[in-house]
Design an enzyme around this catalytic site. Structure first.
Site, PDB file in Angstrom:
ATOM      1  N   TRP A  90      -4.141  -8.854   5.165  1.00 45.15           N
ATOM      2  CA  TRP A  90      -5.046  -9.072   4.043  1.00 45.15           C
ATOM      3  C   TRP A  90      -6.089 -10.140   4.368  1.00 45.15           C
ATOM      4  O   TRP A  90      -5.769 -11.200   4.900  1.00 45.15           O
ATOM      5  CB  TRP A  90      -4.280  -9.515   2.818  1.00 45.15           C
ATOM      6  CG  TRP A  90      -3.250  -8.624   2.203  1.00 45.15           C
ATOM      7  CD1 TRP A  90      -2.328  -9.013   1.273  1.00 45.15           C
ATOM      8  CD2 TRP A  90      -3.024  -7.219   2.401  1.00 45.15           C
ATOM      9  NE1 TRP A  90      -1.546  -7.946   0.892  1.00 45.15           N
ATOM     10  CE2 TRP A  90      -1.955  -6.829   1.572  1.00 45.15           C
ATOM     11  CE3 TRP A  90      -3.624  -6.240   3.213  1.00 45.15           C
ATOM     12  CZ2 TRP A  90      -1.475  -5.521   1.532  1.00 45.15           C
ATOM     13  CZ3 TRP A  90      -3.147  -4.939   3.176  1.00 45.15           C
ATOM     14  CH2 TRP A  90      -2.096  -4.593   2.341  1.00 45.15           C
ATOM     15  N   ASN A 205      -7.084  -1.817  -0.064  1.00 44.73           N
ATOM     16  CA  ASN A 205      -5.740  -1.338   0.214  1.00 44.73           C
ATOM     17  C   ASN A 205      -5.332  -0.304  -0.830  1.00 44.73           C
ATOM     18  O   ASN A 205      -5.186  -0.613  -2.004  1.00 44.73           O
ATOM     19  CB  ASN A 205      -4.743  -2.506   0.183  1.00 44.73           C
ATOM     20  CG  ASN A 205      -3.306  -2.030   0.280  1.00 44.73           C
ATOM     21  OD1 ASN A 205      -2.964  -1.259   1.168  1.00 44.73           O
ATOM     22  ND2 ASN A 205      -2.465  -2.474  -0.645  1.00 44.73           N
ATOM     23  N   GLU A 206      -5.207   0.952  -0.371  1.00 46.10           N
ATOM     24  CA  GLU A 206      -4.731   2.062  -1.200  1.00 46.10           C
ATOM     25  C   GLU A 206      -5.600   2.291  -2.439  1.00 46.10           C
ATOM     26  O   GLU A 206      -5.173   2.129  -3.588  1.00 46.10           O
ATOM     27  CB  GLU A 206      -3.249   1.890  -1.562  1.00 46.10           C
ATOM     28  CG  GLU A 206      -2.351   1.865  -0.321  1.00 46.10           C
ATOM     29  CD  GLU A 206      -0.874   1.982  -0.623  1.00 46.10           C
ATOM     30  OE1 GLU A 206      -0.472   1.744  -1.780  1.00 46.10           O
ATOM     31  OE2 GLU A 206      -0.110   2.311   0.308  1.00 46.10           O
ATOM     32  N   TYR A 280       4.958   7.416   2.642  1.00 47.83           N
ATOM     33  CA  TYR A 280       6.132   6.852   1.977  1.00 47.83           C
ATOM     34  C   TYR A 280       6.845   7.924   1.145  1.00 47.83           C
ATOM     35  O   TYR A 280       6.889   7.844  -0.088  1.00 47.83           O
ATOM     36  CB  TYR A 280       5.730   5.693   1.061  1.00 47.83           C
ATOM     37  CG  TYR A 280       5.244   4.469   1.787  1.00 47.83           C
ATOM     38  CD1 TYR A 280       6.130   3.658   2.492  1.00 47.83           C
ATOM     39  CD2 TYR A 280       3.898   4.127   1.759  1.00 47.83           C
ATOM     40  CE1 TYR A 280       5.684   2.526   3.158  1.00 47.83           C
ATOM     41  CE2 TYR A 280       3.445   2.992   2.420  1.00 47.83           C
ATOM     42  CZ  TYR A 280       4.336   2.201   3.115  1.00 47.83           C
ATOM     43  OH  TYR A 280       3.889   1.080   3.779  1.00 47.83           O
ATOM     44  N   GLU A 320      -0.106   2.951   7.411  1.00 52.57           N
ATOM     45  CA  GLU A 320       1.156   2.451   6.855  1.00 52.57           C
ATOM     46  C   GLU A 320       2.173   3.578   6.904  1.00 52.57           C
ATOM     47  O   GLU A 320       1.868   4.706   6.491  1.00 52.57           O
ATOM     48  CB  GLU A 320       1.016   1.996   5.392  1.00 52.57           C
ATOM     49  CG  GLU A 320       0.321   0.686   5.157  1.00 52.57           C
ATOM     50  CD  GLU A 320       0.454   0.231   3.695  1.00 52.57           C
ATOM     51  OE1 GLU A 320       1.479   0.563   3.057  1.00 52.57           O
ATOM     52  OE2 GLU A 320      -0.472  -0.433   3.205  1.00 52.57           O
ATOM     53  N   TRP A 363       5.234  -0.457   8.377  1.00 55.63           N
ATOM     54  CA  TRP A 363       5.376  -1.498   7.358  1.00 55.63           C
ATOM     55  C   TRP A 363       6.835  -1.909   7.339  1.00 55.63           C
ATOM     56  O   TRP A 363       7.705  -1.082   7.123  1.00 55.63           O
ATOM     57  CB  TRP A 363       4.981  -0.956   5.985  1.00 55.63           C
ATOM     58  CG  TRP A 363       4.979  -2.025   4.922  1.00 55.63           C
ATOM     59  CD1 TRP A 363       6.074  -2.555   4.286  1.00 55.63           C
ATOM     60  CD2 TRP A 363       3.838  -2.711   4.390  1.00 55.63           C
ATOM     61  NE1 TRP A 363       5.691  -3.520   3.400  1.00 55.63           N
ATOM     62  CE2 TRP A 363       4.324  -3.641   3.443  1.00 55.63           C
ATOM     63  CE3 TRP A 363       2.474  -2.644   4.626  1.00 55.63           C
ATOM     64  CZ2 TRP A 363       3.470  -4.475   2.718  1.00 55.63           C
ATOM     65  CZ3 TRP A 363       1.638  -3.469   3.911  1.00 55.63           C
ATOM     66  CH2 TRP A 363       2.133  -4.376   2.963  1.00 55.63           C
TER      67      TRP A 363
END
Length: 434
Positions: A90, A205-206, A280, A320, A363
């Site tokens: 980040w 992010n996302e 994920y 990720e 991750w």
């Protein structure tokens, strides 16, 4: 003596074939250049670049405290020992506890010094970075904090998704882009936008915008912000920060939800340099069996590689991926290793055929003494020997692809130089005997 030299060079040759003689891989002797895009490949110093890496969102946060910086150094050191060459982290922390940005345009120098240190250490260990500029979620502030700042200034805010459309909020975000990109590193003296240690910027992010399922809001926002960032920094690559969810044309390939993004259209924006995918299935398919999750993962990986190759025609980075040890039925790492192996195999299969997959970042990597950062997905390399072995093997396999692409003239020059040294020593020995 002659036999001894032959044995030495045989050993060097075997090391080269196994991908462990990294000096041969680095082209002109360093990895200090900017990573570029050529077709569906990433390139570094004229050589294909493949990323085997990790996420470590906590790097700036930890480095903001000088007494904790050893954890950052340890992270880079251990990752390098396993051949990992890219870290994603980040470059944001908006409001709240220990922020980077107290309020729009007001920055915490201690946190910025932490980011300076992260970049300088990455450079020292030969690690490239992907730096993300804002969060979709309210962890570390994110778009929620931005719209709250605007609301406190009298702006009419309906939802967090006004982040993408409200002109005041957009100016706040552009100011953050400019503040980060034009920051001069106190440890290296290099302005961020001029530092090749950074491989790429990530817009968010996302990215998610559930209020507009068409994807048009996100498309317009990426187009505007990507163009603005590139107007400041023409050196670095840029990616949007997408998870890989499809729009209306391929929505059947998604899990049972959509988030207002379009993997294909969003990544076809010209100033976006490469596509990203997150993976994920344990989160996206709750209640399903592990076998079903693995089956979904297999399709998810291959569909995105093919779309990046044939439709988007840009590289794709699996930015990720992971599986939580709390979501699987065993406490050992067998099932997680199966998950990692499937991701790594898909990347390697594509890369070895000259395809669009250019790497993956698991991750997450933790250093020792960071138990409070455990989230079930953590991979402490010193605790997970089988997973660590898989990771190191993927590094070696990707290095072998690079070596096959290594310009023959450079290898010839290196071997010729070695042969000249060897010949001079043999002649010297013969003269001595004479």
């Amino acid at each position: 003596m002659k036999v001894g030299f032959i044995l030495v060079f045989l050993v060097l040759y075997v090391m080269l074939e196994q991908g462990t003689l990294l000096l041969q891989v680095k082209g002109d002797g360093d990895d200090d250049g900017f990573v570029k895009v050529r077709g569906v490949h990433l390139m570094l110093n004229g050589i294909p670049y493949y990323a085997n890496g990790y996420n470590a969102y906590w790097l700036m946060y930890m480095a903001s405290d000088p007494s904790e910086r050893n954890k950052v150094s340890s992270c880079f050191q251990e990752a390098t020992n396993h051949g990992l060459n890219l870290a994603r982290t980040w470059a944001f922390s908006d409001g709240g506890y220990k922020p980077l940005q107290y309020s729009p345009g007001s920055y915490n120098e201690d946190m910025f010094l932490g980011l300076d240190f992260v970049i300088s250490e990455a450079r020292r260990y030969g690690t490239k970075l992907v730096l993300s500029l804002v969060n979709n979620y309210d962890n570390f502030g994110g778009k929620k904090q931005y719209v709250e700042w605007a609301k406190s200034e009298g702006q009419t805010i309906i939802s967090e998704d006004d982040f993408y459309t409200n002109p005041v909020v957009k100016e706040y975000y552009k100011n953050h882009i400019k503040s980060v990109l034009t920051r001069r590193n106190n440890f290296t003296g290099v302005v961020y936008k001029d530092d090749p240690t950074i491989m790429a910027w990530e817009l968010m992010n996302e990215i998610r915008c559930p209020s507009d399922q068409s994807g048009n809001t996100v498309q317009a926002w990426i187009t505007e912000m990507a163009s603005y960032l590139k107007s400041i920094d023409g050196n670095h690559l840029l990616e949007a920060g997408l998870e890989g969810f499809y729009g209306q044309s391929k929505q059947e390939y998604n899990p049972s939800f959509r988030v207002g993004t379009d993997f294909i259209a969003n990544n076809q924006i010209p100033v976006i340099d490469f596509a990203t995918v997150h993976s994920y299935p344990d989160q996206w398919l709750p209640g399903s069996s592990y076998e079903d999750q693995i089956s979904f993962l297999d399709r998810w990986l291959n569909d995105h590689i093919q779309d990046a190759q044939n439709t988007i025609q840009k590289p794709v980075l699996f930015a990720e991926f992971g599986v939580s040890m709390t979501n699987i039925s065993t406490t050992d790492s067998t099932l997680r290793d199966q998950f990692f192996n499937m991701v790594y195999s898909a990347i390697y299969s594509s890369a070895s055929d000259g395809g669009a997959a250019v790497g993956g970042l698991f991750w997450q990597l933790l250093a020792q003494g960071m138990d409070s950062f455990r989230d079930g997905y953590e991979v402490p390399l010193d605790e997970s020997s089988s997973t660590a072995t898989l990771i190191a093997q993927e590094s070696q396999k990707l290095n072998r692809i690079r070596m096959k692409s290594f310009p023959r003239v450079k290898i010839s020059k290196q071997w010729n130089k070695a042969r000249e040294v060897r010949s001079s020593r043999w002649k010297g020995g013969a003269n001595e005997r004479n």
